[in-house]
Design a protein around this motif. Structure first.
Motif, PDB file in Angstrom:
ATOM      1  N   ASP A  26       6.017   9.735  -6.369  1.00 58.18           N
ATOM      2  CA  ASP A  26       6.178   9.118  -7.491  1.00 58.18           C
ATOM      3  C   ASP A  26       6.364   7.617  -7.077  1.00 58.18           C
ATOM      4  OD1 ASP A  26       6.318  11.826  -8.801  1.00 58.18           O
ATOM      5  OD2 ASP A  26       8.619  11.947  -8.542  1.00 58.18           O
ATOM      6  N   CYS A  27       5.797   7.021  -6.035  1.00 57.34           N
ATOM      7  CA  CYS A  27       5.974   5.880  -5.655  1.00 57.34           C
ATOM      8  C   CYS A  27       7.305   4.992  -5.573  1.00 57.34           C
ATOM      9  CB  CYS A  27       5.174   4.950  -6.840  1.00 57.34           C
ATOM     10  SG  CYS A  27       3.425   5.528  -6.903  1.00 57.34           S
ATOM     11  N   MET A  28       8.149   5.820  -5.163  1.00 62.79           N
ATOM     12  CA  MET A  28       9.617   5.491  -4.979  1.00 62.79           C
ATOM     13  C   MET A  28       9.514   4.955  -3.327  1.00 62.79           C
ATOM     14  SD  MET A  28      12.141   7.943  -7.228  1.00 62.79           S
ATOM     15  CE  MET A  28      13.245   6.960  -7.212  1.00 62.79           C
ATOM     16  N   LYS A  29      10.132   3.807  -2.961  1.00 65.45           N
ATOM     17  CA  LYS A  29      10.062   3.344  -1.726  1.00 65.45           C
ATOM     18  C   LYS A  29      11.135   3.883  -0.861  1.00 65.45           C
ATOM     19  CE  LYS A  29       6.782  -0.099  -2.265  1.00 65.45           C
ATOM     20  NZ  LYS A  29       6.923  -1.674  -2.072  1.00 65.45           N
ATOM     21  N   PRO A  30      10.852   4.817   0.246  1.00 66.52           N
ATOM     22  CA  PRO A  30      12.277   5.270   1.115  1.00 66.52           C
ATOM     23  C   PRO A  30      13.017   4.069   1.766  1.00 66.52           C
ATOM     24  CG  PRO A  30      10.363   6.148   1.933  1.00 66.52           C
ATOM     25  CD  PRO A  30       9.675   5.448   0.760  1.00 66.52           C
ATOM     26  N   CYS A  33      17.845   5.159   5.091  1.00 64.87           N
ATOM     27  CA  CYS A  33      18.746   6.505   4.682  1.00 64.87           C
ATOM     28  C   CYS A  33      17.887   7.535   4.538  1.00 64.87           C
ATOM     29  CB  CYS A  33      19.865   6.050   3.697  1.00 64.87           C
ATOM     30  SG  CYS A  33      21.144   5.073   4.504  1.00 64.87           S
ATOM     31  N   THR A  34      17.020   7.193   3.573  1.00 64.51           N
ATOM     32  CA  THR A  34      16.070   8.339   3.067  1.00 64.51           C
ATOM     33  C   THR A  34      15.285   8.976   4.462  1.00 64.51           C
ATOM     34  OG1 THR A  34      15.480   7.005   1.263  1.00 64.51           O
ATOM     35  CG2 THR A  34      14.230   8.937   1.510  1.00 64.51           C
ATOM     36  N   PHE A  35      14.769   7.931   5.109  1.00 65.77           N
ATOM     37  CA  PHE A  35      14.050   8.306   6.451  1.00 65.77           C
ATOM     38  C   PHE A  35      14.838   9.360   7.353  1.00 65.77           C
ATOM     39  CE2 PHE A  35      11.001   4.633   5.547  1.00 65.77           C
ATOM     40  CZ  PHE A  35      10.087   5.402   5.542  1.00 65.77           C
ATOM     41  N   ALA A  36      16.105   8.694   7.510  1.00 67.07           N
ATOM     42  CA  ALA A  36      16.968   9.566   8.328  1.00 67.07           C
ATOM     43  C   ALA A  36      17.254  10.832   7.898  1.00 67.07           C
ATOM     44  CB  ALA A  36      18.417   8.664   8.622  1.00 67.07           C
ATOM     45  N   SER A  37      17.549  11.100   6.785  1.00 73.07           N
ATOM     46  CA  SER A  37      17.686  12.140   6.162  1.00 73.07           C
ATOM     47  C   SER A  37      16.411  13.312   6.337  1.00 73.07           C
ATOM     48  CB  SER A  37      18.037  12.133   4.455  1.00 73.07           C
ATOM     49  OG  SER A  37      19.374  11.768   4.195  1.00 73.07           O
ATOM     50  N   LYS A  52       6.370  14.056  12.872  1.00 75.89           N
ATOM     51  CA  LYS A  52       5.531  12.918  13.260  1.00 75.89           C
ATOM     52  C   LYS A  52       4.971  12.065  12.222  1.00 75.89           C
ATOM     53  CE  LYS A  52       3.492  14.858  17.681  1.00 75.89           C
ATOM     54  NZ  LYS A  52       2.624  15.556  18.135  1.00 75.89           N
ATOM     55  N   GLN A  53       4.667  12.899  11.047  1.00 74.26           N
ATOM     56  CA  GLN A  53       4.304  12.266   9.651  1.00 74.26           C
ATOM     57  C   GLN A  53       5.135  11.227   9.145  1.00 74.26           C
ATOM     58  OE1 GLN A  53       3.480  15.849   7.396  1.00 74.26           O
ATOM     59  NE2 GLN A  53       1.453  15.852   8.141  1.00 74.26           N
ATOM     60  N   CYS A  57       5.200   7.109   8.638  1.00 81.13           N
ATOM     61  CA  CYS A  57       5.705   6.315   7.615  1.00 81.13           C
ATOM     62  C   CYS A  57       6.627   5.256   7.650  1.00 81.13           C
ATOM     63  CB  CYS A  57       6.290   7.235   6.574  1.00 81.13           C
ATOM     64  SG  CYS A  57       5.038   8.441   5.698  1.00 81.13           S
ATOM     65  N   ILE A  58       7.568   5.405   8.824  1.00 76.14           N
ATOM     66  CA  ILE A  58       8.516   4.606   9.247  1.00 76.14           C
ATOM     67  C   ILE A  58       8.010   3.339   9.981  1.00 76.14           C
ATOM     68  CG2 ILE A  58      10.290   4.269  11.001  1.00 76.14           C
ATOM     69  CD1 ILE A  58      11.262   7.054  10.462  1.00 76.14           C
ATOM     70  N   ILE A  59       6.939   3.680  10.694  1.00 83.44           N
ATOM     71  CA  ILE A  59       6.102   2.579  11.186  1.00 83.44           C
ATOM     72  C   ILE A  59       5.222   1.661  10.236  1.00 83.44           C
ATOM     73  CG2 ILE A  59       4.068   1.762  12.892  1.00 83.44           C
ATOM     74  CD1 ILE A  59       5.021   4.432  14.429  1.00 83.44           C
ATOM     75  N   ASP A  60       4.543   2.398   9.321  1.00 85.69           N
ATOM     76  CA  ASP A  60       3.981   1.846   8.080  1.00 85.69           C
ATOM     77  C   ASP A  60       4.874   1.023   7.214  1.00 85.69           C
ATOM     78  OD1 ASP A  60       1.596   3.091   9.070  1.00 85.69           O
ATOM     79  OD2 ASP A  60       1.607   4.574   7.508  1.00 85.69           O
ATOM     80  N   ARG A  61       6.152   1.316   6.904  1.00 84.24           N
ATOM     81  CA  ARG A  61       7.040   0.646   6.310  1.00 84.24           C
ATOM     82  C   ARG A  61       7.808  -0.289   7.009  1.00 84.24           C
ATOM     83  NH1 ARG A  61       5.717   2.298   0.892  1.00 84.24           N
ATOM     84  NH2 ARG A  61       5.985   4.318   0.728  1.00 84.24           N
ATOM     85  N   GLY A  62       7.540  -0.689   8.400  1.00 83.23           N
ATOM     86  CA  GLY A  62       7.989  -1.681   9.023  1.00 83.23           C
ATOM     87  C   GLY A  62       9.583  -1.342   9.348  1.00 83.23           C
ATOM     88  N   PHE A  63      10.043  -0.099   9.440  1.00 80.82           N
ATOM     89  CA  PHE A  63      11.247   0.030   9.763  1.00 80.82           C
ATOM     90  C   PHE A  63      11.490   0.545  11.442  1.00 80.82           C
ATOM     91  CE2 PHE A  63      11.571   0.899   5.581  1.00 80.82           C
ATOM     92  CZ  PHE A  63      12.980   0.460   5.057  1.00 80.82           C
TER      93      PHE A  63
END
Length: 123
Positions: A26-30, A33-37, A52-53, A57-63
């Motif tokens: 739905d194009c909502m950016k995590p 907190c979203t990633f941790a959950s 791993k997936q 995503c965490i790496i791609d989003r710069g977190f």
């Protein structure tokens, strides 16, 4: 975020991950907190593949420099049997806190690497 977190914390990891992936579609950016959950959900269902997936995503989003997420990744990898990936995260963290060290030591111990756990403890 609340729904993903609620599912993850109450034994419904699969449902939490479904919502996480739906959020992505739905194009909502995590956020962190979203990633941790989502990572906690992976740990609760022992899904190294999904963990791993989400890590990608965490790496791609710069977190990837976020200590909180680094700690959660180490915990997830330890619980999912991917302790070597957890160690890689630990070694690449710009700084480790006491939670990082505890997660890494616990992960080693949970995966039968008692010598590594003790070695890290004494560092």
């Amino acid at each position: 975020n609340v729904m993903i977190s609620g599912y993850a914390q109450n034994g419904h990891g699969g449902e939490a991950l479904k919502l996480f992936w739906q959020m992505q579609q739905d194009c909502m950016k995590p956020d962190n907190c979203t990633f941790a959950s989502a990572l906690k959900a992976c740990a609760s269902i022992f899904s190294l593949k999904h963990g791993k997936q989400i890590h990608a995503c965490i790496i791609d989003r710069g977190f990837n420099s976020d200590v909180f997420l680094g700690n959660t990744l180490i915990d997830m990898y330890g619980k999912c049997g991917g302790i070597e990936h957890g160690r890689h995260v630990f070694d690449k963290m710009p700084e480790q806190d006491v939670i990082s060290w505890n997660a890494m030591i616990t992960g080693y111990a949970q995966n039968g690497h008692n010598d590594e756990a003790l070695k890290l403890f004494w560092q």
